[in-house]
Design a protein around this motif. Structure first.
Motif, short mmCIF file in Angstrom:
data_model
loop_
_atom_site.label_atom_id
_atom_site.label_comp_id
_atom_site.label_asym_id
_atom_site.label_seq_id
_atom_site.Cartn_x
_atom_site.Cartn_y
_atom_site.Cartn_z
N SER A 1 0.80 -1.22 0.00
CA SER A 1 0.00 0.00 0.00
C SER A 1 0.83 1.27 0.00
N SER B 1 -0.19 7.42 -1.73
CA SER B 1 -1.07 6.35 -1.27
C SER B 1 -1.59 6.68 0.12
N LYS C 1 -11.90 -8.96 2.32
CA LYS C 1 -11.06 -7.82 2.64
C LYS C 1 -9.61 -8.13 2.26
N GLU D 1 -8.77 -9.14 -2.26
CA GLU D 1 -8.36 -8.14 -3.25
C GLU D 1 -6.84 -8.08 -3.36
N GLN E 1 -5.61 -0.93 -8.65
CA GLN E 1 -6.25 -1.39 -7.42
C GLN E 1 -6.83 -0.22 -6.66
N GLN E 2 -8.12 -0.33 -6.28
CA GLN E 2 -8.82 0.75 -5.58
C GLN E 2 -8.67 2.06 -6.34
N TYR E 3 -8.99 1.99 -7.64
CA TYR E 3 -8.87 3.17 -8.48
C TYR E 3 -9.99 4.14 -8.15
N ALA E 4 -9.63 5.36 -7.73
CA ALA E 4 -10.61 6.34 -7.27
C ALA E 4 -11.32 6.99 -8.45
N PRO F 1 -14.59 4.13 -5.38
CA PRO F 1 -13.36 3.41 -5.69
C PRO F 1 -13.65 2.05 -6.33
N ASP G 1 -12.67 -1.66 -7.19
CA ASP G 1 -11.76 -2.63 -6.58
C ASP G 1 -10.54 -2.87 -7.45
N GLU H 1 -15.24 -6.16 -9.42
CA GLU H 1 -15.77 -5.89 -8.09
C GLU H 1 -15.91 -7.18 -7.30
#
Length: 294
Positions: free
Chosen positions: A123, A131, A169, A172, A200-203, A208, A210, A225
């Motif tokens: 992360s 990040s 959780k 991913e 990953q977790q593209y805003a 967001p 997944d 997702e």
């Protein structure tokens, strides 16, 4: 570059937007992106809309999203992360390296990347990226020698399967690390921009995603997702919302958009819903657990 920010007592960004952003930093990053993505693309015509969104989002985060008093981690280029406290508001230094700046009081603390959990390592990103590692506050505070806060888990009425929610959780991160071993990897790769894994977790303005992936021929985008134990109608609606946003705001000319929903259990309701949406696929995953005698 890291040496400059440590010696100068700041964090900063550039992204080729050569103007003072004072007075142009709304509370919502979406408004900032709407105004400055065209500015970024005008100066970087070779970049994609995804790259422009990431750059502007990161710039807003540094200039506005990070609050005074927040703790930041910055890679030092030698395998460790320096820790600092943000102590100033946004400033613009037009003739300096990384002109969009925030003052930071760097602590006499360095965290070796090798000492971090695998999840935190995944992360923290790398030099040049931004990040959010708030989810790992307890681990970071242990490095700082502070007592970890109590974790509070809130209930959510859309969660139908708590076990699947808890497992997914972690799924991913597992999918991202092992993408090459999945069926999806035959046609798609997780989206990268300038060599950085950003899918990953593209805003997005819609929330967001997944995992955002792109086909090997760059002609198809894929919204992935995880069901996360949620009600069928919720996850299908969310996936379609993301697909609509990607189609309208991100896809380049000639690119199509597809979806994939991944769940622990077979779900007849989900299959019925997706029967009317042929562009969204359904995948189940299996978990294997063994004990090996030492």
């Amino acid at each position: 570059m890291p040496g400059n920010v440590f010696a100068g007592g700041f964090i900063g960004a550039d992204y080729g937007i050569a103007q003072d952003l004072s007075g142009h930093l709304p509370d919502a990053w979406r408004e900032f992106n709407k105004a400055f993505i065209p500015v970024f693309l005008a100066g970087h015509p070779d970049k994609t809309k995804i790259g422009a969104g990431l750059a502007c989002g990161a710039l807003w985060t540094i200039a506005k999203g990070i609050a005074k008093g927040d703790i930041v981690l910055c890679p030092d280029g030698a395998g460790s992360y320096r820790v600092g406290e943000v102590v100033g508001d946004y400033t613009y230094v037009p003739d300096g390296v990384l002109p969009h700046r925030r003052a930071v009081r760097w602590l006499d603390i360095a965290i070796a990347r090798s000492a971090m959990s695998e999840a935190l390592q995944n992360s923290t990103g790398s030099i040049g990226t931004v990040s959010n590692v708030s989810a790992y506050a307890a681990e970071i505070e242990r490095f700082l020698g502070e007592v970890a806060p109590v974790t509070v888990i809130a209930t959510d009425p859309v969660i139908e399967d708590p076990l699947a929610f808890a497992m997914e959780k972690h799924l991913e991160d597992f999918l991202v690390r092992n993408w090459s071993q999945t069926e999806l990897s035959r046609d798609f790769a997780i989206y990268e921009e300038d060599g950085e894994l950003v899918g990953q977790q593209y805003a997005t303005d819609a929330g967001p995603i997944d995992i955002l992936a792109v086909s090997h021929d760059r002609k198809r985008l894929l919204v992935v997702e995880l069901k996360r134990g949620r009600a069928t109608d919720v996850v299908v609606g969310q996936t379609l919302r993301y697909m609509g946003y990607v189609t309208e705001q991100i896809a380049e000319a000639g690119q199509t958009v597809e979806g994939a929903i991944i769940a622990l259990e077979d779900d007849q309701k989900l299959r019925w819903a997706l029967a009317a949406v042929p562009t969204v696929s359904f995948y189940r995953y299996q978990v294997s657990f063994r004990l090996l005698k030492g």
